[in-house]
Design a protein around this motif. Structure first.
Motif, PDB file in Angstrom:
ATOM      1  N   PHE A 145      61.650 101.862  61.771  1.00 51.46           N
ATOM      2  CA  PHE A 145      61.624 101.450  60.142  1.00 51.46           C
ATOM      3  C   PHE A 145      61.500 102.616  59.396  1.00 51.46           C
ATOM      4  O   PHE A 145      62.562 103.138  58.445  1.00 51.46           O
ATOM      5  N   LEU A 146      60.443 103.464  59.776  1.00 47.98           N
ATOM      6  CA  LEU A 146      60.155 104.794  58.893  1.00 47.98           C
ATOM      7  C   LEU A 146      60.977 105.786  59.133  1.00 47.98           C
ATOM      8  O   LEU A 146      61.305 106.314  60.001  1.00 47.98           O
ATOM      9  N   LEU A 147      61.353 106.449  57.966  1.00 46.41           N
ATOM     10  CA  LEU A 147      62.260 107.526  57.823  1.00 46.41           C
ATOM     11  C   LEU A 147      61.449 108.821  58.066  1.00 46.41           C
ATOM     12  O   LEU A 147      62.084 109.818  58.610  1.00 46.41           O
ATOM     13  N   HIS A 148      60.070 109.051  57.775  1.00 41.00           N
ATOM     14  CA  HIS A 148      59.440 110.226  58.288  1.00 41.00           C
ATOM     15  C   HIS A 148      58.078 109.632  58.432  1.00 41.00           C
ATOM     16  O   HIS A 148      57.669 108.449  58.089  1.00 41.00           O
ATOM     17  N   PHE A 149      57.222 110.243  59.016  1.00 45.59           N
ATOM     18  CA  PHE A 149      55.775 110.018  59.375  1.00 45.59           C
ATOM     19  C   PHE A 149      54.912 111.154  58.812  1.00 45.59           C
ATOM     20  O   PHE A 149      54.786 112.060  59.377  1.00 45.59           O
ATOM     21  N   GLU A 150      54.110 110.668  57.689  1.00 49.22           N
ATOM     22  CA  GLU A 150      52.882 111.548  56.978  1.00 49.22           C
ATOM     23  C   GLU A 150      51.922 111.755  58.037  1.00 49.22           C
ATOM     24  O   GLU A 150      51.623 110.823  58.703  1.00 49.22           O
ATOM     25  N   GLU A 151      51.495 113.118  58.177  1.00 48.25           N
ATOM     26  CA  GLU A 151      50.578 113.362  59.154  1.00 48.25           C
ATOM     27  C   GLU A 151      49.053 112.856  58.609  1.00 48.25           C
ATOM     28  O   GLU A 151      48.309 112.614  59.646  1.00 48.25           O
TER      29      GLU A 151
END
Length: 103
Positions: A84-90
Motif C-alpha cells: 500500500f505505502l508509497l514511502h516508509f518514514e524511518e
C-alpha cells in the motif's frame, strides 16, 4: 502521557482498502499493548493520493518500547504495508501531552 505520530501515503486506489487493513490489523495490535491509552487515525485524499496520520497515546516511553521495540523512535511497519505505502518514514514523532480536553 506521550503522543506518537506517524504519517503514511498511498495511491488513491488503496484509500478504503488500507483504511480497512488499519482497522483490522494495526488498531488491534496497538490496543493489546500495555500502556496504550488510545488513538486518533486521520485520513485525507485528493484525486491521486491518500494520506494517513496516526496519533497514538501512551503512558510513557517504556510503553512505546513495548510496542515498537527498544529503538522506540523507529516506525513500526507490517508486512502488508509494502502493498500500500508509497514511502516508509524511518522515524515517528513523539510529544509530551501536557493538556488534553474533550468529551
Amino acid at each position: 502521557m506521550i503522543a506518537r505520530i506517524w504519517n503514511g501515503k498511498t495511491d488513491i486506489g488503496h484509500f478504503e482498502t488500507y483504511s480497512t487493513f488499519l482497522e483490522h490489523v494495526a488498531i488491534p495490535d496497538y490496543e493489546k499493548t500495555p500502556g496504550f491509552r488510545g488513538l486518533v487515525f486521520l485520513r485525507n485524499h485528493d484525486n491521486h493520493h491518500a494520506w494517513f496520520k496516526l496519533i497514538t497515546y501512551w503512558d510513557n516511553i517504556q510503553s512505546i518500547k513495548g510496542f515498537a521495540g527498544s529503538d522506540y523512535k523507529k516506525a513500526k511497519y507490517y508486512p502488508e504495508d509494502k502493498n500500500f505505502l508509497l514511502h516508509f518514514e524511518e522515524e515517528t514523532e513523539h510529544y509530551e501531552v501536557f493538556s488534553k480536553s474533550g468529551k
